[in-house]
Enzyme design. Structure first.
Site, short mmCIF file in Angstrom:
data_model
loop_
_atom_site.label_atom_id
_atom_site.label_comp_id
_atom_site.label_asym_id
_atom_site.label_seq_id
_atom_site.Cartn_x
_atom_site.Cartn_y
_atom_site.Cartn_z
N ASN A 1 75.75 83.96 125.01
CA ASN A 1 74.74 83.00 125.46
C ASN A 1 74.85 82.86 126.99
O ASN A 1 75.91 82.49 127.50
CB ASN A 1 74.99 81.66 124.76
CG ASN A 1 73.95 80.62 125.14
OD1 ASN A 1 73.62 80.49 126.32
ND2 ASN A 1 73.46 79.89 124.18
N HIS B 1 74.24 79.20 130.76
CA HIS B 1 74.92 78.48 131.85
C HIS B 1 74.92 79.23 133.18
O HIS B 1 75.26 78.65 134.22
CB HIS B 1 76.32 78.05 131.41
CG HIS B 1 76.22 77.02 130.33
ND1 HIS B 1 75.50 75.85 130.50
CD2 HIS B 1 76.65 77.01 129.05
CE1 HIS B 1 75.53 75.15 129.38
NE2 HIS B 1 76.21 75.84 128.49
N HIS C 1 68.62 79.76 125.18
CA HIS C 1 67.98 78.58 124.59
C HIS C 1 66.92 78.10 125.58
O HIS C 1 67.26 77.64 126.66
CB HIS C 1 69.06 77.51 124.35
CG HIS C 1 68.55 76.27 123.67
ND1 HIS C 1 69.38 75.25 123.30
CD2 HIS C 1 67.30 75.90 123.28
CE1 HIS C 1 68.67 74.30 122.71
NE2 HIS C 1 67.41 74.66 122.70
N ARG D 1 64.82 75.41 126.50
CA ARG D 1 64.71 73.99 126.16
C ARG D 1 63.38 73.43 126.61
O ARG D 1 62.81 73.89 127.59
CB ARG D 1 65.85 73.21 126.84
CG ARG D 1 67.17 73.34 126.13
CD ARG D 1 68.22 72.46 126.78
NE ARG D 1 69.38 72.33 125.92
CZ ARG D 1 69.55 71.32 125.06
NH1 ARG D 1 68.67 70.35 124.97
NH2 ARG D 1 70.62 71.30 124.30
N ARG E 1 65.85 72.90 131.42
CA ARG E 1 66.97 72.55 132.31
C ARG E 1 67.78 73.77 132.75
O ARG E 1 68.47 73.73 133.74
CB ARG E 1 67.88 71.50 131.68
CG ARG E 1 68.70 72.01 130.53
CD ARG E 1 69.74 71.00 130.13
NE ARG E 1 69.16 69.93 129.34
CZ ARG E 1 69.85 69.24 128.43
NH1 ARG E 1 71.13 69.49 128.25
NH2 ARG E 1 69.29 68.30 127.71
N GLU F 1 67.05 80.80 120.97
CA GLU F 1 67.29 79.50 120.33
C GLU F 1 66.18 78.57 120.77
O GLU F 1 65.86 78.50 121.97
CB GLU F 1 68.61 78.90 120.82
CG GLU F 1 69.83 79.59 120.30
CD GLU F 1 71.09 78.96 120.88
OE1 GLU F 1 71.02 77.89 121.51
OE2 GLU F 1 72.14 79.57 120.72
N THR G 1 73.66 71.25 122.25
CA THR G 1 73.18 71.03 120.88
C THR G 1 74.26 70.31 120.09
O THR G 1 75.34 70.85 119.87
CB THR G 1 72.83 72.38 120.22
OG1 THR G 1 72.12 73.17 121.16
CG2 THR G 1 71.98 72.17 118.99
N GLU H 1 73.36 80.02 111.03
CA GLU H 1 74.48 80.00 111.98
C GLU H 1 75.23 78.72 111.73
O GLU H 1 74.69 77.61 111.89
CB GLU H 1 73.97 80.06 113.43
CG GLU H 1 75.13 80.10 114.42
CD GLU H 1 74.66 80.15 115.88
OE1 GLU H 1 73.56 80.67 116.17
OE2 GLU H 1 75.41 79.64 116.73
N HIS I 1 79.31 77.75 118.47
CA HIS I 1 79.38 76.48 119.20
C HIS I 1 80.82 76.04 119.39
O HIS I 1 81.56 75.89 118.43
CB HIS I 1 78.58 75.35 118.53
CG HIS I 1 78.06 74.38 119.56
ND1 HIS I 1 78.86 73.44 120.16
CD2 HIS I 1 76.84 74.27 120.13
CE1 HIS I 1 78.14 72.78 121.05
NE2 HIS I 1 76.91 73.26 121.05
N1 PXP Z 1 74.92 78.58 118.94
C1 PXP Z 1 73.96 77.65 119.15
C2 PXP Z 1 72.90 77.49 118.12
C3 PXP Z 1 73.95 76.86 120.32
O1 PXP Z 1 72.99 75.95 120.52
C4 PXP Z 1 74.94 77.09 121.29
C5 PXP Z 1 74.93 76.31 122.57
O2 PXP Z 1 73.83 76.64 123.32
C6 PXP Z 1 75.91 78.08 121.04
C7 PXP Z 1 75.89 78.78 119.85
C8 PXP Z 1 76.97 78.41 122.02
O3 PXP Z 1 77.83 77.32 122.16
P1 PXP Z 1 78.94 77.35 123.31
O4 PXP Z 1 78.21 77.35 124.60
O5 PXP Z 1 79.71 76.09 123.06
O6 PXP Z 1 79.74 78.60 123.10
#
Ligand code: PXP
Length: 236
Positions: free
Chosen positions: A6, A9, A42, A44, A48, A69, A100, A150, A189
């Site tokens: 992901n 960030h 994601h 949003r 953001r 996402e 999330t 997931e 997550h």
């Molecule tokens: N899976 C989903 C559905 C999420 O919303 C997120 C956070 O954006 C992640 C995985 C990844 O989480 P993390 O950034 O804590 O690894």
């Protein structure tokens, strides 16, 4: 075990100055060289981090699984229909949350989720639901026509000692139950370089979706190496 990285960030850092650096698009070849099997973003409602332009370019250049996402809203559904990512993961979204916070309430939003899945399937887009490790929600996910789930590992990731063991058992039992329901199962997550190994040992999991810990480590050692180290930890 597949690794979906992901890259939200990277965009968070760019949006701190509302400029052009660092560009999340630049992350794609590096993440793939490090062993990423997928790229997740994601989009949003408040934009953001990831912007519409990012998603449009990613669709053109990502040679591995592009996982979008998104919340179950009219705006997001039309964007997904237009962009056609390789996978849509439906997530709950609250404006003020830092990330999330929990899984989708499939029971409460059953009809809307079912309709959203039907719409996405009409465009041949597979759908995953981000859900808590709960048998009832897994059963409902199957009923609304989802292809995958997931499992939210956030509670496992934040727990310690005995309660982390209990949370691990919940995740493990949910994974097994989801397979019995004929759903493919992913997890994600809060996973990091310390807590990921135990989850990766759950053989039935198809893939892990990880963001914050990889991007944080990448600040110090570079993205390619940060992805490579994570991939090594989850290797079977
Ligand atoms: N899976 C989903 C559905 C999420 O919303 C997120 C956070 O954006 C992640 C995985 C990844 O989480 P993390 O950034 O804590 O690894």
């Amino acid at each position: 075990m597949l690794l979906g990285v992901n890259i939200d960030h990277i965009a968070t850092l760019r949006q701190a100055r509302r400029g052009i650096d660092p560009d999340p698009i630049m992350a794609v070849p590096l993440a793939i060289l490090g062993g990423a099997d997928g790229i997740t973003v994601h989009l949003r409602e408040d934009r953001r981090h990831i912007q519409d332009r990012d998603l449009e370019i990613l669709k053109k250049i990502v040679p591995v699984e592009l996982n979008l996402e998104m919340a179950v809203t009219e705006e997001m559904l039309s964007i997904a229909e237009k962009i056609k990512p390789d996978l849509v993961t439906l997530v709950p979204e609250k404006r003020m949350e830092l990330t999330t916070e929990g899984g989708l309430d499939v029971e409460k939003h059953k009809l809307n989720i079912k309709k959203a899945i039907e719409r996405l399937h009409r465009k041949d887009i597979p759908v995953s639901l981000f859900i808590n490790p709960d048998k009832n929600v897994i059963k409902l996910s199957r009923e609304v026509g989802s292809d995958m789930v997931e499992i939210h590992t956030g509670t496992y990731a934040n727990a310690k000692g005995k309660s982390q063991e209990n949370e691990f058992e919940r995740v493990k039992n949910s994974v097994k139950y989801a397979l019995e329901c004929k759903l493919l199962v992913n997890a994600g997550h809060g996973l990091n370089y310390f807590n990921v190994k135990k989850i990766a040992e759950i053989y039935e999991i198809r893939g892990l979706y990880i963001g914050h810990s990889i991007i944080s480590r990448a600040v110090f050692i570079g993205l390619e190496q940060a992805v490579r180290e994570m991939k090594q930890l989850i290797k079977r």
